[in-house]
Motif scaffolding. Sequence first.
Motif, PDB file in Angstrom:
ATOM      1  N   LEU A  74       0.825  -1.209   0.000  1.00 54.83           N
ATOM      2  CA  LEU A  74       0.000   0.000   0.000  1.00 54.83           C
ATOM      3  C   LEU A  74       0.863   1.264   0.000  1.00 54.83           C
ATOM      4  N   ALA A  75       1.953   1.249   0.756  1.00 59.70           N
ATOM      5  CA  ALA A  75       2.851   2.409   0.815  1.00 59.70           C
ATOM      6  C   ALA A  75       3.481   2.673  -0.552  1.00 59.70           C
ATOM      7  N   LEU A  76       3.922   1.623  -1.231  1.00 62.79           N
ATOM      8  CA  LEU A  76       4.513   1.800  -2.561  1.00 62.79           C
ATOM      9  C   LEU A  76       3.471   2.232  -3.590  1.00 62.79           C
ATOM     10  N   THR A  77       2.242   1.795  -3.422  1.00 62.68           N
ATOM     11  CA  THR A  77       1.162   2.244  -4.307  1.00 62.68           C
ATOM     12  C   THR A  77       0.936   3.745  -4.127  1.00 62.68           C
ATOM     13  N   ILE A  78       0.888   4.191  -2.884  1.00 61.96           N
ATOM     14  CA  ILE A  78       0.696   5.619  -2.594  1.00 61.96           C
ATOM     15  C   ILE A  78       1.874   6.433  -3.114  1.00 61.96           C
ATOM     16  N   TYR A  79       3.086   5.913  -2.954  1.00 66.29           N
ATOM     17  CA  TYR A  79       4.277   6.608  -3.474  1.00 66.29           C
ATOM     18  C   TYR A  79       4.206   6.720  -4.999  1.00 66.29           C
ATOM     19  N   GLY A  80       3.769   5.658  -5.668  1.00 70.49           N
ATOM     20  CA  GLY A  80       3.624   5.699  -7.127  1.00 70.49           C
ATOM     21  C   GLY A  80       2.622   6.747  -7.573  1.00 70.49           C
ATOM     22  N   VAL A  81       1.498   6.828  -6.868  1.00 70.80           N
ATOM     23  CA  VAL A  81       0.488   7.837  -7.201  1.00 70.80           C
ATOM     24  C   VAL A  81       1.038   9.246  -6.971  1.00 70.80           C
ATOM     25  N   SER A  82       1.826   9.426  -5.913  1.00 75.58           N
ATOM     26  CA  SER A  82       2.401  10.760  -5.656  1.00 75.58           C
ATOM     27  C   SER A  82       3.402  11.147  -6.748  1.00 75.58           C
ATOM     28  N   LEU A  83       4.155  10.180  -7.276  1.00 77.48           N
ATOM     29  CA  LEU A  83       5.068  10.471  -8.390  1.00 77.48           C
ATOM     30  C   LEU A  83       4.299  10.901  -9.636  1.00 77.48           C
ATOM     31  N   ILE A  84       3.188  10.251  -9.895  1.00 81.72           N
ATOM     32  CA  ILE A  84       2.349  10.602 -11.045  1.00 81.72           C
ATOM     33  C   ILE A  84       1.833  12.032 -10.888  1.00 81.72           C
ATOM     34  N   LYS A  85       1.397  12.393  -9.684  1.00 81.49           N
ATOM     35  CA  LYS A  85       0.894  13.748  -9.431  1.00 81.49           C
ATOM     36  C   LYS A  85       1.997  14.788  -9.597  1.00 81.49           C
ATOM     37  N   LYS A  86       3.207  14.482  -9.115  1.00 80.79           N
ATOM     38  CA  LYS A  86       4.328  15.417  -9.266  1.00 80.79           C
ATOM     39  C   LYS A  86       4.662  15.631 -10.742  1.00 80.79           C
ATOM     40  N   ALA A  87       4.646  14.558 -11.516  1.00 82.12           N
ATOM     41  CA  ALA A  87       4.920  14.661 -12.955  1.00 82.12           C
ATOM     42  C   ALA A  87       3.877  15.537 -13.642  1.00 82.12           C
ATOM     43  N   LYS A  88       2.619  15.348 -13.264  1.00 84.50           N
ATOM     44  CA  LYS A  88       1.536  16.148 -13.856  1.00 84.50           C
ATOM     45  C   LYS A  88       1.699  17.622 -13.476  1.00 84.50           C
ATOM     46  N   LYS A  89       2.106  17.891 -12.250  1.00 89.34           N
ATOM     47  CA  LYS A  89       2.309  19.271 -11.793  1.00 89.34           C
ATOM     48  C   LYS A  89       3.439  19.937 -12.585  1.00 89.34           C
ATOM     49  N   ARG A  90       4.544  19.210 -12.814  1.00 97.15           N
ATOM     50  CA  ARG A  90       5.652  19.763 -13.607  1.00 97.15           C
ATOM     51  C   ARG A  90       5.202  20.052 -15.040  1.00 97.15           C
ATOM     52  N   LYS A  91       4.440  19.132 -15.602  1.00 96.01           N
ATOM     53  CA  LYS A  91       3.966  19.303 -16.978  1.00 96.01           C
ATOM     54  C   LYS A  91       3.068  20.538 -17.083  1.00 96.01           C
ATOM     55  N   ASN A  92       2.182  20.715 -16.113  1.00101.26           N
ATOM     56  CA  ASN A  92       1.312  21.893 -16.096  1.00101.26           C
ATOM     57  C   ASN A  92       2.117  23.173 -15.928  1.00101.26           C
ATOM     58  N   LEU A  93       3.193  23.127 -15.134  1.00 99.76           N
ATOM     59  CA  LEU A  93       4.017  24.319 -14.925  1.00 99.76           C
ATOM     60  C   LEU A  93       4.713  24.735 -16.226  1.00 99.76           C
ATOM     61  N   ILE A  94       5.170  23.775 -16.995  1.00 98.56           N
ATOM     62  CA  ILE A  94       5.800  24.091 -18.282  1.00 98.56           C
ATOM     63  C   ILE A  94       4.773  24.720 -19.225  1.00 98.56           C
ATOM     64  N   ARG A  95       3.576  24.157 -19.250  1.00 98.72           N
ATOM     65  CA  ARG A  95       2.503  24.714 -20.083  1.00 98.72           C
ATOM     66  C   ARG A  95       2.169  26.138 -19.633  1.00 98.72           C
ATOM     67  N   LEU A  96       2.066  26.331 -18.320  1.00 98.00           N
ATOM     68  CA  LEU A  96       1.778  27.666 -17.781  1.00 98.00           C
ATOM     69  C   LEU A  96       2.883  28.665 -18.103  1.00 98.00           C
ATOM     70  N   PHE A  97       4.139  28.211 -18.080  1.00101.18           N
ATOM     71  CA  PHE A  97       5.250  29.103 -18.401  1.00101.18           C
ATOM     72  C   PHE A  97       5.094  29.675 -19.804  1.00101.18           C
ATOM     73  N   LYS A  98       4.724  28.846 -20.739  1.00101.28           N
ATOM     74  CA  LYS A  98       4.545  29.317 -22.113  1.00101.28           C
ATOM     75  C   LYS A  98       3.421  30.354 -22.181  1.00101.28           C
ATOM     76  N   THR A  99       2.335  30.096 -21.469  1.00100.54           N
ATOM     77  CA  THR A  99       1.217  31.047 -21.430  1.00100.54           C
ATOM     78  C   THR A  99       1.629  32.331 -20.726  1.00100.54           C
ATOM     79  N   TYR A 100       2.243  32.203 -19.564  1.00103.89           N
ATOM     80  CA  TYR A 100       2.644  33.381 -18.780  1.00103.89           C
ATOM     81  C   TYR A 100       3.655  34.230 -19.541  1.00103.89           C
ATOM     82  N   SER A 101       4.665  33.596 -20.133  1.00104.84           N
ATOM     83  CA  SER A 101       5.698  34.382 -20.818  1.00104.84           C
ATOM     84  C   SER A 101       5.121  35.135 -22.012  1.00104.84           C
ATOM     85  N   ALA A 102       4.191  34.515 -22.729  1.00105.09           N
ATOM     86  CA  ALA A 102       3.568  35.204 -23.862  1.00105.09           C
ATOM     87  C   ALA A 102       2.723  36.385 -23.386  1.00105.09           C
ATOM     88  N   ARG A 103       1.963  36.199 -22.312  1.00107.65           N
ATOM     89  CA  ARG A 103       1.109  37.274 -21.797  1.00107.65           C
ATOM     90  C   ARG A 103       1.947  38.386 -21.168  1.00107.65           C
TER      91      ARG A 103
END
Length: 190
Positions: A55-84
């Motif tokens: 269960l602990a490793l399952t939760i750790y795996g889900v947290s890694l997925i969330k961190k990856a999604k957060k980084r991906k969103n930040l890169i997308r936001l950077f492109k939007t923010y820098s253009a604006r």
Amino acid sequence: MANNSIQAAISKDKIKIVFQSIIGWALAIMFGLMSLVGLTQIEEGIDVAVLIFCLALTIYGVSLIKKAKKRKNLIRLFKTYSARLASDPTKSIDLLATSTGVTVDVAKKNITEMINRGYFTNAYIDLNRNCLVFAGETQPVQQANTMKTPNNQPQQEYITVTCGGCGATNKVIKGTVGECEYCGTQISGK
């Protein structure tokens, strides 16, 4: 060059996104299934410590997925923010927040994260004016296409140029070569 450091920071984060996603999904699927099997066989005497470990490793795996999604969103936001921000001579965080549909606090938090990750190089948030300031920038560029220079010198005509490196909009003196104020890529004011 600033462009190289920004591209390096984004590339580094993209690599982390891939690794975090792969490892996260592998852990979540493999140990998630093992946890489900363990839960169904708990009455048959399966070791509780093994179940907790899975269960602990399952939760750790889900947290890694969330961190990856957060980084991906930040890169997308950077492109939007820098253009604006490139189209706003004042680099106002209030205007940025309004135009992107987030609160000012969320915009500040995102910009701070982008600065910390190296997306905005040589930049800081001016809390008094509530704007983003880049090193060497003394005052915001005026809105007009033509600006007067001191001591009655001839006027210089500015044109708007889109950066090929990051997509931001910049104002450059017509007929000169300048640098994108966001990523440092050379841009031409032809």
